[in-house]
Design an enzyme around this catalytic site. Structure first.
Site, PDB file in Angstrom:
ATOM      1  N   LYS A   1       0.845  -1.205   0.000  1.00  0.00           N
ATOM      2  CA  LYS A   1       0.000   0.000   0.000  1.00  0.00           C
ATOM      3  C   LYS A   1       0.879   1.253   0.000  1.00  0.00           C
ATOM      4  CE  LYS A   1      -0.128  -0.491   4.961  1.00  0.00           C
ATOM      5  NZ  LYS A   1      -0.794  -1.140   6.084  1.00  0.00           N
TER       6      LYS A   1
ATOM      7  N   TYR B   1      16.633  30.230   6.831  1.00  0.00           N
ATOM      8  CA  TYR B   1      15.513  30.960   7.443  1.00  0.00           C
ATOM      9  C   TYR B   1      15.697  31.070   8.951  1.00  0.00           C
ATOM     10  CZ  TYR B   1      12.575  30.646   3.237  1.00  0.00           C
ATOM     11  OH  TYR B   1      12.044  30.764   1.980  1.00  0.00           O
TER      12      TYR B   1
HETATM   13  C1  LIG Z   1       0.057  -2.047   6.647  1.00  0.00           C
HETATM   14  C2  LIG Z   1      -0.451  -3.354   7.075  1.00  0.00           C
HETATM   15  C3  LIG Z   1       0.421  -4.443   7.194  1.00  0.00           C
HETATM   16  C4  LIG Z   1       1.929  -4.303   7.132  1.00  0.00           C
HETATM   17  O1  LIG Z   1       2.372  -3.754   8.361  1.00  0.00           O
HETATM   18  P1  LIG Z   1       3.917  -3.451   8.679  1.00  0.00           P
HETATM   19  O2  LIG Z   1       3.888  -2.984  10.087  1.00  0.00           O
HETATM   20  O3  LIG Z   1       4.346  -2.400   7.728  1.00  0.00           O
HETATM   21  O4  LIG Z   1       4.665  -4.709   8.483  1.00  0.00           O
HETATM   22  C5  LIG Z   1      -0.135  -5.681   7.445  1.00  0.00           C
HETATM   23  N1  LIG Z   1      -1.478  -5.834   7.598  1.00  0.00           N
HETATM   24  C6  LIG Z   1      -2.337  -4.803   7.526  1.00  0.00           C
HETATM   25  C7  LIG Z   1      -3.782  -5.029   7.708  1.00  0.00           C
HETATM   26  C8  LIG Z   1      -1.856  -3.525   7.270  1.00  0.00           C
HETATM   27  O5  LIG Z   1      -2.696  -2.492   7.219  1.00  0.00           O
END
Ligand SMILES: *Cc1c(COP(=O)(O)O)cnc(C)c1O
Length: 349
Positions: free
Chosen positions: A38, A248
């Site tokens: 994702k 800045y």
């Molecule tokens: C993002 C996610 C993962 C992966 O988690 P990590 O902590 O990045 O390994 C796994 N399962 C779900 C449902 C997620 O939303």
């Protein structure tokens, strides 16, 4: 179109990505090891990540939304994709046509999926205590899921990166659900969950962070390698005199004559202001260069010391995730997913 060279690039190591996945797969014991891709593969590029991991043998991928799923079509042969946010009313057209499974997250989503009436396989998320997405255990056990073709039944750990009593509680709750609800496979563990041991692996693990070089728990330290290396081009080298300030607000003042390099990266690229004032650092030919003054939108200044850096050279940003997270106060996840659209992402094999 003119090929415009980018002054900001993200060097990405395919071998490190694949080695991280192989380590996670070995830690998953008999379970299959998938990959959460994702947020565009945590900022690294979901398509490239999927291709490399599919070639290494990964068969299960997870995105958040149907837009992310659509962007990954066509899938490599033999690969399955699940959409973690399930199906909202607007998602049904995509869910009907794309070769991906929704992870149904609520009774309402289950009803919506049933109305489609085609009996296609789906995944289901059950909540075991995180109280984010998922059917409550009672809802799941009380017939809401009867007759669905459930490929994978999932739950998600809230505190797997800590030695929290919540882990064992969630494990027990998931085991109880597994005894009640038939599915082809069961899946609980993210990256940190993989480190908790085989009890947590069930049939399929779903690491994200650790694939990309994050260290979710101490058990992974020394086994996970950095994958992403931000590199910014030096736009200008200047010498400031004792007492001069840089950037800045004039927050950094030279204690003596100092060579400063100004590089093409800033907070608009996800290099946030918390890296200002020596928290962040770059390197050039293996030597460290502290950030001086405030990070600005498109530019960051570094103390070049006595190094003969010139305009047009590349500075590699310090981006070892656990170290930079500890220094900056950002999470390893934020460090990765914040890397902006102006990076040219290039993979080395
Ligand atoms: C993002 C996610 C993962 C992966 O988690 P990590 O902590 O990045 O390994 C796994 N399962 C779900 C449902 C997620 O939303």
């Amino acid at each position: 179109m003119i090929a415009v060279p980018s002054p900001l690039r993200l060097r990405l190591l395919t071998d490190a990505l694949v080695a991280n996945w192989r380590w996670l797969a070995a830690q998953s014991g008999g379970a299959a090891c998938g990959a959460a891709i994702k947020a565009d593969g945590y900022g690294l590029g979901a398509r490239a990540v999927m291709q490399s991991l599919a070639a290494a043998g990964c068969r299960d991928f997870f995105v958040a939304t149907w837009a992310e799923a659509a962007a990954l079509m066509p899938l490599p042969p033999g690969v399955g994709l699940a959409v973690l946010h399930g199906v909202g009313a607007d998602d049904m057209a995509a869910a009907r046509t794309l070769p991906a499974r929704p992870v149904l997250c609520s009774v309402e989503q289950v009803r919506r999926w049933r109305e489609m009436g085609e009996g296609q396989p789906c995944d289901v998320m059950v909540d075991t205590g995180m109280n984010r997405l998922g059917l409550r255990a009672e809802e799941a056990a009380n017939g809401a899921l009867d007759g669905l073709a459930i490929d994978t039944l999932l739950s998600h750990l809230a505190s797997a990166d800590e030695d929290s009593a919540q882990n064992a509680r969630q494990l027990a709750a998931f085991q109880a659900i597994r005894a009640q609800i038939p599915a082809r496979r069961y899946s609980l563990a993210n990256s940190a969950g993989v480190c908790l041991g085989h009890d947590y692996a069930f049939d399929l693990t779903r690491p994200g962070l650790a694939l990309y070089g994050g260290t979710p728990r101490s058990e992974a330290a020394g086994h996970i390698s950095q994958v992403a290396f931000p590199e910014a081009r030096v736009l200008q080298v200047r010498t400031v005199e004792r007492g001069d300030t840089v950037g800045y607000g004039g927050t950094w003042r030279a204690a003596s004559r100092t060579r400063i390099v100004v590089a093409n990266i800033g907070y608009a690229d996800g290099y946030l202001r918390c890296h200002s004032g020596g928290v962040g650092f770059g390197s050039w030919q293996g030597r460290d260069l502290p950030v001086v003054g405030r990070v600005s939108m498109d530019l960051t200044a570094f103390d070049a010391g006595d190094l003969p850096i010139g305009e047009g050279d590349w500075v590699t940003l310090g981006y070892d995730l656990p170290e930079v997270a500890a220094r900056s106060g950002l999470s390893q996840y934020e460090l990765l997913t914040g890397l902006g659209a102006r990076f040219e992402r290039y993979w080395l094999t």
